[in-house]
Design an enzyme around this catalytic site. Structure first.
Site, PDB file in Angstrom:
ATOM      1  N   PRO A 114     -29.820  91.043 -48.546  1.00  0.00           N
ATOM      2  CA  PRO A 114     -30.455  89.151 -48.169  1.00  0.00           C
ATOM      3  C   PRO A 114     -29.190  89.029 -46.857  1.00  0.00           C
ATOM      4  O   PRO A 114     -28.292  89.039 -47.803  1.00  0.00           O
ATOM      5  CB  PRO A 114     -30.351  88.230 -49.227  1.00  0.00           C
ATOM      6  N   HIS A 133     -28.542  85.859 -46.383  1.00  0.00           N
ATOM      7  CA  HIS A 133     -28.518  84.628 -46.640  1.00  0.00           C
ATOM      8  C   HIS A 133     -27.869  84.521 -47.680  1.00  0.00           C
ATOM      9  O   HIS A 133     -26.153  84.603 -47.817  1.00  0.00           O
ATOM     10  CB  HIS A 133     -29.813  83.611 -46.504  1.00  0.00           C
ATOM     11  N   SER A 150      16.354  70.958 -85.985  1.00  0.00           N
ATOM     12  CA  SER A 150      16.580  71.014 -84.888  1.00  0.00           C
ATOM     13  C   SER A 150      16.623  69.008 -84.401  1.00  0.00           C
ATOM     14  O   SER A 150      16.189  68.456 -83.451  1.00  0.00           O
ATOM     15  CB  SER A 150      15.235  71.847 -84.173  1.00  0.00           C
TER      16      SER A 150
END
Lengths: 605, 301
Positions: A93, A95, A519
């Site tokens: 195609p 398009h 921590s």
């Protein structure tokens, strides 16, 4: 070559369907009742006289297309060339979806026939079509300049257009054949027309027939293994030969295992033969019975072919979703497969000008040059040297859709023994085997806040679902890896750094790592965080009031601190710096199940 | 024009490669065996693809109960001679409801006895891939179909959203509710099939060869009266005519053509001469333009 494959490009307005229809009718490749149909059926608004053949109807197949008067998908037609060869036409195609469909058609075509409307000249779509043809390695490009009957001064118009087309060809690296035609009357379609006395070249059909194809540029022989079949007293290795061919008694090497064997029998269909040439679908019996499986490749023992893990390739992106850097796709090339990671987008190419675009986003229909790293090394060559070993597709692992067509530009190989590279398994591959993504959940908070209890419950919950886990507990690590560290500022920093590195290794191994570590310093946690990607690491603050922790005091630390037996206890002698942007804050006084539920939510994304 | 042995060899190699991809990648593939010449070629190619190992797929025949008697007889012979594993499936609900090609209406009959029957059979046996002998030159919507054609849940085909098929790198991966239709003969034409049958000496159904057969006229076409279930009207005159069939299907829906072709080379002369599309003899397709695409999007083969 007994079968040639040709793709057509151009839109209905250019007269493409009419041209193909006419080629089919004039080579007697259309059944007579189909021709009768094309005499009686008319598109809305058609101006073709009743009883005449609407050639364009012969090639457009789907209802939606007929309504819109355009071709939406690739349609294939077989045509007998006057010289006895077969031409398979892939009609694409002009398009929407043009890139996807053109790429599908071009991937198997050697010839492209491009239509150009003489009254409209070279347009953007002409550039697009020629760019894609060049990219996909079309070997012969014929540009038919149609509607020559509608222009004044034919010879001048034609030479103007032809030189524009030649210029594009020069830029893209090919030499097109340019032909003036009138598809509606058939001039220069099948045979040379007297309409164009000034034109000395061939007709469209002659030009197709003049092309003899090029031979594969491979000096070795390969059999990509499709299937290993067994019966009681037989084990066959089946595939289609690529390259020069194999004979009985040839020694072959299995890629990538490098094991060697000898061809003891060759079956071509139900016959035993002595030789199998390029393109033949055969079955070998190999002696001795070495390990061979689908996806491996047998190569002639003299072949210098090497396997590659690192590729630079052109991609035509076909997926609905944009290409994602760092995302893992499946790569397939013929029968070979490997997980692959997209490392970088080098360039995105403007399909109209061939220039590089400013942006690096790769959306549907984009053409890009990318760097890829495969989990397993595979046999590749440059696409220009061999389409067979230069092509690949990318598959989205979630939708299983084909999301890209790839053409290899460069292979980067290490000069070491190829068989050894097989052990180079990446994180994504390990993760695939485990069936889940690795992750680090970093629980920070005061002593007694409930980190260990939560870590324990989370691990149990994940394990029962088959998730591979490991808990890094701060206290436990201080008994071994970190036994040389105390609780000074410096030692706490080093403690956090080591735990962070260990967590990274374990995550790399594919695990979900749960860290339970006080921590206390934001700076240390930030340093750890920077080791990981955003989606790999979740900082979780187990927020329990000091009073509660003090009351729980599972290790008797708070008691000892109040008595002055220990200093530097976080919350008492040392400050705790709460995370500024944690992935999650848990209330350490809430019930365990709710907290586990919240934590598991982190692993879903 | 004659088809050269080189073209046939090239088509053959490609079809064998496709069949091997099926065996190599699908969990449970099946050959959809329709008894016609294309199925005969497909079976021959499958033998070649796996020799000396046996064909690793069972065969599935969707029996509408309205096939020519000679088709069923031929089917059973072929299965016995080649030691094949055949599954026959009939939509029993359709049979009980009295669905038939004379009074039900052709579209509805086809939907119930062929499309639904096929979908059911694939689901019941859990086949993830059905391999058929359809060719792209048969019909215009077939010309657009991929070789490996994904069917969504419920076996539906979305012609506008087909998986891109690139080079010979076939993506055969399926999601749990998807299935695949595979067409190894996609690039073959009707004359290729006949030349190949001749070259390889493949046994085909006797209905393809001309012979005096009892027929009645329906429109411009001859329909064979194959058994007593054929409802004859008072004005129907059953006559013996020398006819043969270009395609095989349900006998009340498949018209014969007048012919004297009694050998394959006579058939070939005729195929090359007549130049009518073979599906012109199928009543079902002519019913409405584009009916094939509609049927296919519902799950017809």
């Amino acid at each position: 070559m007994s079968i040639l494959r040709l793709m057509t490009c151009g839109s209905v307005d250019d007269g493409k369907s009419t041209l193909i229809g006419r080629l089919l009718v004039e080579t007697e490749s259309v059944p007579s009742d189909t021709i009768e149909g094309a005499r009686s059926i008319r598109r809305t608004g058609s101006t073709i006289a009743p009883g005449e053949i609407d050639f364009s109807l012969l090639t457009d197949g789907l209802e939606a297309e007929r309504e819109q008067g355009i071709t939406i998908d690739v349609a294939y037609r077989s045509m007998a060339l006057p010289d006895g060869r077969r031409l398979i036409i892939a009609d694409t195609p002009g398009h929407e979806q043009y890139t996807r469909n053109m790429v599908v058609a071009a991937s198997r075509s050697e010839i492209a026939l491009l239509l150009l409307d003489a009254t409209r000249g070279v347009r953007t779509q002409t550039h697009r079509h020629l760019t894609i043809c060049a990219l996909m390695g079309i070997e012969k490009i014929i540009v038919a300049i149609n509607k020559m009957d509608l222009v004044d001064n034919q010879e001048f118009t034609f030479s103007e257009l032809a030189s524009q087309v030649m210029d594009i060809g020069k830029r893209l690296g090919f030499l097109p054949t340019v032909i003036p035609i009138i598809a509606l009357t058939g001039a220069n379609v099948v045979s040379k027309s007297e309409d164009f006395g000034w034109y000395g070249g061939a007709s469209v059909l002659e030009s197709i027939q003049n092309w003899n194809g090029s031979q594969p540029d491979l000096d070795s022989s390969f059999l990509p293994v499709q299937l290993v079949s067994r019966t009681q007293d037989f084990r066959g290795v089946s595939g289609t030969v690529v390259g020069r061919g194999f004979s009985l008694g040839d020694e072959v090497r299995v890629l990538p295992t490098a094991q060697k064997g000898t061809i003891r029998k060759i079956y071509a269909g139900v016959k035993e033969v002595h030789h199998a040439g390029n393109g033949e679908a055969v079955t070998f019996e190999i002696f001795p019975e070495i390990d061979i499986s689908r996806g491996q490749v047998l190569a002639d023992v003299g072949s210098t072919a090497i396997l590659s893990r690192n590729l630079v390739a052109n991609l035509v992106w076909l997926g609905e979703r944009d290409l994602a850097i760092g995302h893992s796709y499946l790569l397939q090339s013929g029968v070979m497969q490997s997980p692959v990671e997209l490392r970088a987008v080098r360039n995105v190419i403007d399909v109209e000008s061939g220039d590089f675009l400013q942006h690096r986003e790769v959306a549907k229909n984009a053409i890009a040059e990318v760097e890829l790293v495969l989990t397993f090394p595979l046999l590749f060559t440059n696409y220009r040297a061999s389409r067979e070993f230069g092509n690949f597709i990318l598959i989205d692992r979630e939708t299983l859709q084909t999301v890209a067509a790839g053409m290899v530009n460069e292979t980067q190989t290490k000069s070491e023994n190829v068989s050894r590279q097989n052990y180079e398994v990446t994180r994504s591959e390990r993760s695939r085997l485990k069936g889940h993504q690795p992750h680090v959940i970093w629980l920070t908070g005061l002593s007694g806040s409930g980190k260990s209890t939560i870590a324990d419950a989370l691990e149990k919950s994940l394990s029962s679902d088959g998730v591979h886990t490991y808990v890094l507990d701060g206290d436990n690590l201080r008994l071994g890896l970190n036994q040389d560290l105390g609780f000074s500022r410096e030692d706490r920093r080093e403690n956090v750094r080591r735990v962070g590195e260990v967590a990274k290794l374990m995550m790399d191994a594919g695990l979900v790592v749960i860290v339970a570590l006080v921590s206390p310093f934001a700076e240390d946690r930030t340093a750890v965080k920077s080791l990981f990607a955003v989606n790999e690491f979740s900082e979780v603050w187990v927020n329990t009031p000091v009073a509660v922790c003090q009351e729980r005091d599972p290790k008797g630390l708070y008691k000892r601190a109040t008595k002055g037996e220990i200093s530097n206890l976080t919350g008492i002698g040392q400050e705790y710096e709460p995370p500024k942007e944690p992935a999650l804050v848990l209330d350490g006084t809430m019930d365990l199940d709710s907290n586990i539920f919240l934590l598991r939510g982190l692993l879903l994304t | 024009m004659r088809v050269s042995p080189e073209i046939l060899r090239s088509l053959e190699n490609e079809s064998i490669e496709i069949l091997r991809e099926c065996a190599g990648t699908f969990r449970k593939p099946v050959i959809l065996y329709s008894i016609g010449k294309d199925s005969s070629v497909l079976l021959h190619l499958a033998k070649k693809a796996f020799f000396p190992a046996p064909i690793p797929f069972p065969l599935l025949h969707i029996d509408t109960t309205w096939k020519f008697r000679e088709m069923i007889q031929f089917r059973d012979e072929v299965v016995a001679e080649n030691d094949l594993d055949l599954i026959v499936h009939t939509n029993q609900r359709g049979v009980k409801a009295g669905v038939n090609p004379f009074t039900t209406g052709i579209s509805e009959y086809t939907r119930i006895m062929k499309t639904v029957a096929l979908r059911d059979a694939l689901d019941i046996h859990g086949f993830d891939a059905a391999i058929g002998g359809s060719r792209r030159d048969e019909e215009r919507s077939r010309a657009k179909e991929r070789i490996f054609s994904v069917r969504e849940s419920g076996h539906l085909w979305d012609p506008r959203n087909q998986r891109p098929e690139l080079w010979r790198t076939y993506n055969t991966k399926l999601l749990p509710d998807q299935s695949m239709r595979v067409f190894p003969l996609s690039d073959w034409t009707e004359s290729d099939v006949w030349f190949y049958i001749q070259q390889e000496g493949i046994k085909v159904n006797p209905l393809y060869f001309a012979k005096p057969r009892p027929v009645v006229a329906r429109g411009h076409q001859w329909i064979m009266v194959d058994d007593e279930r054929f409802p004859l009207a008072a004005q129907d005159a059953v006559e013996l005519r020398e006819i043969r069939f270009r395609t095989l299907g349900c006998y009340p829906l498949t018209a014969g053509v007048e012919s004297s072709a009694r050998t394959i080379s006579e058939i070939l002369d005729e195929v090359l001469e007549v130049r009518l599309s073979e599906r012109a003899t199928r009543l079902i397709d002519g019913e409405k333009e584009d009916s094939m695409e509609k049927k296919k999007s519902e799950g017809y083969f």
